[in-house]
Scaffold this motif. Structure first.
Motif, PDB file in Angstrom:
ATOM      1  N   LYS A 137       4.330   6.712  -7.638  1.00  0.00           N
ATOM      2  CA  LYS A 137       3.727   5.210  -7.810  1.00  0.00           C
ATOM      3  C   LYS A 137       3.061   4.911  -6.406  1.00  0.00           C
ATOM      4  O   LYS A 137       2.207   4.078  -6.392  1.00  0.00           O
ATOM      5  CB  LYS A 137       4.979   4.286  -8.110  1.00  0.00           C
ATOM      6  CG  LYS A 137       5.720   4.682  -9.372  1.00  0.00           C
ATOM      7  CD  LYS A 137       6.792   3.590  -9.612  1.00  0.00           C
ATOM      8  CE  LYS A 137       7.445   3.845 -11.243  1.00  0.00           C
ATOM      9  NZ  LYS A 137       8.669   3.008 -11.208  1.00  0.00           N
ATOM     10  N   LEU A 138       3.729   5.186  -5.368  1.00  0.00           N
ATOM     11  CA  LEU A 138       3.053   4.897  -4.153  1.00  0.00           C
ATOM     12  C   LEU A 138       1.600   5.443  -4.021  1.00  0.00           C
ATOM     13  O   LEU A 138       0.780   4.745  -3.544  1.00  0.00           O
ATOM     14  CB  LEU A 138       4.197   5.366  -2.979  1.00  0.00           C
ATOM     15  CG  LEU A 138       5.190   4.740  -2.661  1.00  0.00           C
ATOM     16  CD1 LEU A 138       6.304   5.315  -1.475  1.00  0.00           C
ATOM     17  CD2 LEU A 138       5.048   3.167  -2.219  1.00  0.00           C
ATOM     18  N   PHE A 139       1.429   6.769  -4.304  1.00  0.00           N
ATOM     19  CA  PHE A 139       0.228   7.212  -4.347  1.00  0.00           C
ATOM     20  C   PHE A 139      -0.824   6.470  -5.167  1.00  0.00           C
ATOM     21  O   PHE A 139      -2.037   6.418  -4.911  1.00  0.00           O
ATOM     22  CB  PHE A 139       0.131   8.686  -4.419  1.00  0.00           C
ATOM     23  CG  PHE A 139       0.744   9.654  -3.081  1.00  0.00           C
ATOM     24  CD1 PHE A 139       0.013   9.228  -1.982  1.00  0.00           C
ATOM     25  CD2 PHE A 139       1.992  10.346  -3.295  1.00  0.00           C
ATOM     26  CE1 PHE A 139       0.560  10.363  -1.010  1.00  0.00           C
ATOM     27  CE2 PHE A 139       2.103  11.010  -2.263  1.00  0.00           C
ATOM     28  CZ  PHE A 139       1.526  11.031  -0.889  1.00  0.00           C
ATOM     29  N   ARG A 143      -4.367   4.624  -4.082  1.00  0.00           N
ATOM     30  CA  ARG A 143      -5.666   4.844  -4.802  1.00  0.00           C
ATOM     31  C   ARG A 143      -6.212   3.672  -5.397  1.00  0.00           C
ATOM     32  O   ARG A 143      -7.343   3.441  -5.251  1.00  0.00           O
ATOM     33  CB  ARG A 143      -5.503   5.954  -5.700  1.00  0.00           C
ATOM     34  CG  ARG A 143      -5.264   7.303  -5.077  1.00  0.00           C
ATOM     35  CD  ARG A 143      -5.549   8.362  -6.034  1.00  0.00           C
ATOM     36  NE  ARG A 143      -4.427   8.449  -7.288  1.00  0.00           N
ATOM     37  CZ  ARG A 143      -3.275   9.028  -7.249  1.00  0.00           C
ATOM     38  NH1 ARG A 143      -3.064   9.723  -6.302  1.00  0.00           N
ATOM     39  NH2 ARG A 143      -2.614   9.001  -8.348  1.00  0.00           N
ATOM     40  N   LYS A 144      -5.304   2.841  -6.184  1.00  0.00           N
ATOM     41  CA  LYS A 144      -5.889   1.772  -6.859  1.00  0.00           C
ATOM     42  C   LYS A 144      -6.209   0.596  -6.270  1.00  0.00           C
ATOM     43  O   LYS A 144      -6.783  -0.324  -6.601  1.00  0.00           O
ATOM     44  CB  LYS A 144      -5.075   1.552  -8.148  1.00  0.00           C
ATOM     45  CG  LYS A 144      -4.923   2.641  -8.992  1.00  0.00           C
ATOM     46  CD  LYS A 144      -4.044   2.438 -10.420  1.00  0.00           C
ATOM     47  CE  LYS A 144      -4.629   1.328 -11.237  1.00  0.00           C
ATOM     48  NZ  LYS A 144      -3.584   0.903 -12.389  1.00  0.00           N
ATOM     49  N   ILE A 148     -10.496   0.972   0.165  1.00  0.00           N
ATOM     50  CA  ILE A 148     -11.647   0.279  -0.061  1.00  0.00           C
ATOM     51  C   ILE A 148     -12.812   0.831  -0.272  1.00  0.00           C
ATOM     52  O   ILE A 148     -13.079   2.183   0.356  1.00  0.00           O
ATOM     53  CB  ILE A 148     -12.038  -0.482   1.382  1.00  0.00           C
ATOM     54  CG1 ILE A 148     -10.873  -1.412   1.647  1.00  0.00           C
ATOM     55  CG2 ILE A 148     -13.275  -1.431   1.187  1.00  0.00           C
ATOM     56  CD1 ILE A 148     -11.100  -2.083   3.100  1.00  0.00           C
ATOM     57  N   PRO A 149     -13.767   0.691  -1.283  1.00  0.00           N
ATOM     58  CA  PRO A 149     -14.812   1.668  -1.541  1.00  0.00           C
ATOM     59  C   PRO A 149     -15.788   1.907  -0.291  1.00  0.00           C
ATOM     60  O   PRO A 149     -15.890   0.958   0.308  1.00  0.00           O
ATOM     61  CB  PRO A 149     -15.577   0.861  -2.854  1.00  0.00           C
ATOM     62  CG  PRO A 149     -14.529   0.133  -3.223  1.00  0.00           C
ATOM     63  CD  PRO A 149     -13.678  -0.289  -2.444  1.00  0.00           C
ATOM     64  N   CYS A 360      -0.198   6.280   8.639  1.00  0.00           N
ATOM     65  CA  CYS A 360      -1.171   5.381   8.393  1.00  0.00           C
ATOM     66  C   CYS A 360      -1.264   5.020   7.017  1.00  0.00           C
ATOM     67  O   CYS A 360      -1.559   3.975   6.550  1.00  0.00           O
ATOM     68  CB  CYS A 360      -2.624   6.221   9.054  1.00  0.00           C
ATOM     69  SG  CYS A 360      -2.724   6.134  10.970  1.00  0.00           S
ATOM     70  N   CYS A 361      -1.147   6.039   6.307  1.00  0.00           N
ATOM     71  CA  CYS A 361      -0.674   5.906   4.775  1.00  0.00           C
ATOM     72  C   CYS A 361       0.130   4.743   4.505  1.00  0.00           C
ATOM     73  O   CYS A 361      -0.098   3.829   3.448  1.00  0.00           O
ATOM     74  CB  CYS A 361      -0.645   7.094   3.981  1.00  0.00           C
ATOM     75  SG  CYS A 361      -0.497   7.022   2.262  1.00  0.00           S
ATOM     76  N   CYS A 362       1.410   5.031   4.991  1.00  0.00           N
ATOM     77  CA  CYS A 362       2.539   4.240   4.815  1.00  0.00           C
ATOM     78  C   CYS A 362       2.035   2.693   5.315  1.00  0.00           C
ATOM     79  O   CYS A 362       2.208   1.773   4.827  1.00  0.00           O
ATOM     80  CB  CYS A 362       3.754   4.662   5.538  1.00  0.00           C
ATOM     81  SG  CYS A 362       5.278   3.811   5.339  1.00  0.00           S
ATOM     82  N   LEU A 363       1.333   2.641   6.558  1.00  0.00           N
ATOM     83  CA  LEU A 363       1.059   1.401   7.212  1.00  0.00           C
ATOM     84  C   LEU A 363      -0.129   0.675   6.165  1.00  0.00           C
ATOM     85  O   LEU A 363       0.198  -0.724   5.891  1.00  0.00           O
ATOM     86  CB  LEU A 363       0.579   1.545   8.411  1.00  0.00           C
ATOM     87  CG  LEU A 363      -0.306   0.424   9.179  1.00  0.00           C
ATOM     88  CD1 LEU A 363       0.906  -0.612   9.399  1.00  0.00           C
ATOM     89  CD2 LEU A 363      -1.132   0.661  10.425  1.00  0.00           C
ATOM     90  N   LYS A 364      -0.898   1.458   5.639  1.00  0.00           N
ATOM     91  CA  LYS A 364      -1.894   0.823   4.823  1.00  0.00           C
ATOM     92  C   LYS A 364      -1.348   0.241   3.529  1.00  0.00           C
ATOM     93  O   LYS A 364      -1.646  -0.761   3.086  1.00  0.00           O
ATOM     94  CB  LYS A 364      -3.024   1.894   4.487  1.00  0.00           C
ATOM     95  CG  LYS A 364      -3.934   1.909   5.782  1.00  0.00           C
ATOM     96  CD  LYS A 364      -4.818   2.904   5.567  1.00  0.00           C
ATOM     97  CE  LYS A 364      -6.000   2.737   4.499  1.00  0.00           C
ATOM     98  NZ  LYS A 364      -7.078   4.012   4.702  1.00  0.00           N
ATOM     99  N   ILE A 365      -0.429   0.851   3.027  1.00  0.00           N
ATOM    100  CA  ILE A 365       0.441   0.401   1.709  1.00  0.00           C
ATOM    101  C   ILE A 365       1.017  -0.905   1.962  1.00  0.00           C
ATOM    102  O   ILE A 365       1.011  -1.694   1.205  1.00  0.00           O
ATOM    103  CB  ILE A 365       1.179   1.436   1.139  1.00  0.00           C
ATOM    104  CG1 ILE A 365       0.570   2.704   0.600  1.00  0.00           C
ATOM    105  CG2 ILE A 365       2.261   0.889   0.149  1.00  0.00           C
ATOM    106  CD1 ILE A 365       1.405   3.705   0.054  1.00  0.00           C
TER     107      ILE A 365
END
Length: 462
Positions: A137-139, A143-144, A148-149, A360-365
């Protein structure tokens, strides 16, 4: 009295399922007088019982009232929670209680004495599937909703660079005596840490100050005692009187005022620059944001996309970076804010590059969740970054397959800091990154996150 009688009838029964029924019935009883706060306590209490039940190898005979008492204790990482649970919060968390497993058979199957290895293996697989579900669910959310495009990112950056070039040329032409270093763009858009939409960036304007005329004083050494904010004092007036420095015109009470510096730029840019003409040349719509405590430009590009550019004067005193971004409290409007952003971001990226981590992925979420929530949007990127940096000390494995675990770790750590009302900056522990949040805001943030722990997936639906 019906709730009390039911409790007496079940007192002699064995099994964690009965204990949970007891908890729920009493929670419903308390709700009539205690409100939503006590329901939050019941939610976490039941969740704690469930977690203990599926992991404990002991027999039902050992689950007596003494161990049941421990089940009512709050998690060690949450503290006593008087701040988060004593106010009449307006949130409804009944959904969390309704979705928790309450069937006694589901608990007894996991704690039966002498459970066969096959049953234990099945339980482990079930827990792994639940964890994997959160990971998926996090991934999927990343993605959704987070990414940002690339085309939008490029267009926003190009618009910001074009405006930066125009402003640089204008200031050099109209204010040639103003001592400035080259302006540059900064912010999460350039660090690939911006989320949801490319809608903000900072234009940094470095001021040149004469070393022998100005001195920086940390906030904790002033009568205001506010770490993280600084005064910039005019020095040597007996040898270098007023007007010896260009920036003497921005002095208030013997100190260089960031508020007056911003007003100086605002008058120059708003009063003389022709924004419609520049926008026409660049195929943009540009307008200053009014009213604003800082100088901010609103830029419309690609028909419906908007980009906000914050004009931030900067002073570098030795290794300290000070920006003219005001404190929420007007008493400190003549103090410069210390910026840790560059160092924090570099530290986060270095850690991720060292172990191919998911920081960084965790921060962005987390940033995306906060951006879409009316309550959580009071949390800043700096606060979230520092919670993760503190969490790196407590957990070394930040590999991508640990994202779900680290996401929950950061939520717990964040609740801990909100409970204390103090989030130390990882680069200067004297600085409280919650200092500009009101007590009511801390309560609201803490309570919402506290309630989400029983069902963290709800944060992905905000």
């Amino acid at each position: 009295m019906a709730g009390t009688g039911e409790g007496k009838n079940k007192k002699g029964d064995n099994g964690i399922g009965n204990a949970i029924d007891f908890v729920l019935s009493n929670a419903r009883l308390v709700l009539g007088v205690g409100g939503a706060a006590m329901l939050g306590i019941a939610t976490l209490a039941v969740k704690r019982m469930y977690d203990r039940a599926i992991s404990a190898p002991s027999s039902p005979s050992k689950m007596d009232l003494r161990s049941g008492k421990q089940s009512w204790e709050e998690p060690s990482w949450i503290g006593s929670s008087p701040r988060l649970l004593t106010r009449d919060m307006k949130m409804n968390v009944s959904r969390s209680l309704q979705t928790l497993p309450t069937d006694s058979a589901s608990f007894e199957a996991g704690i039966s004495k002498g459970a066969s290895p096959s049953k234990k293996t099945q339980m482990d697989l079930k827990k792994a599937r639940l964890r994997l579900s959160m990971q998926d669910k996090l991934f999927m959310y990343y993605r959704k909703h987070v990414v940002i495009p690339g085309a939008e990112m490029s267009r926003a950056k190009q618009a910001a660079m074009d405006i930066c070039t125009e402003l640089r040329n204008f200031i050099h032409a109209k204010l040639p005596d103003m001592p400035l270093r080259d302006m540059y763009l900064s912010g999460s858009l350039y660090d690939d840490l911006q989320v949801v939409t490319a809608d903000h960036i900072q234009l940094i304007v470095p001021l040149i100050l004469e070393k022998n005329l100005w001195a920086s004083i940390p906030g904790e050494e002033t009568i205001m005692n506010i770490p993280g904010f600084w005064l910039v004092r005019r020095e040597n007036l007996e040898y270098f009187p007023r007007a010896s420095s260009y920036w003497d015109r921005c002095i208030v009470g013997g100190y260089l005022s960031p508020k007056v510096v911003i007003e100086t730029f605002d008058k120059a840019l708003s009063g003389t620059i022709n924004w419609p003409a520049i926008g026409s040349i660049l195929d943009l719509i540009i307008r200053p944001v009014v009213p604003s405590e800082t100088l901010t430009l609103e830029v419309q590009y690609d028909t419906s996309k908007k980009l906000f550019i914050d004009f931030l004067p900067l002073i570098v005193m030795e290794e300290t970076m000070l920006i003219a971004k005001p404190h929420r409290d007007r008493r400190y409007e003549n103090m410069w804010r210390q910026s840790f952003r560059t160092a924090e971001t570099a530290k986060l990226r270095t850690l991720d590059e060292g172990d191919d981590g998911c920081r960084c992925c965790c921060l962005k979420i987390l940033k995306a969740i906060c951006k879409s929530s009316p309550v959580l949007n009071k949390l800043t990127a700096s606060q979230l970054t520092n919670v993760i940096l503190h969490g790196c000390v407590k957990g070394s494995d930040w590999s991508p397959d640990m994202l779900a675990d680290k996401f929950l770790l950061v939520l717990r750590e964040l609740i801990n800091y909100l409970e204390q009302g103090f989030l130390p900056c990882s680069l200067d522990t004297k600085v409280n990154l919650f200092m500009e949040l009101a007590e009511e805001e801390i309560d609201e943030l803490g309570y919402m996150l506290y309630c989400s722990l029983s069902e963290p997936e709800t944060l992905l639906n905000t």
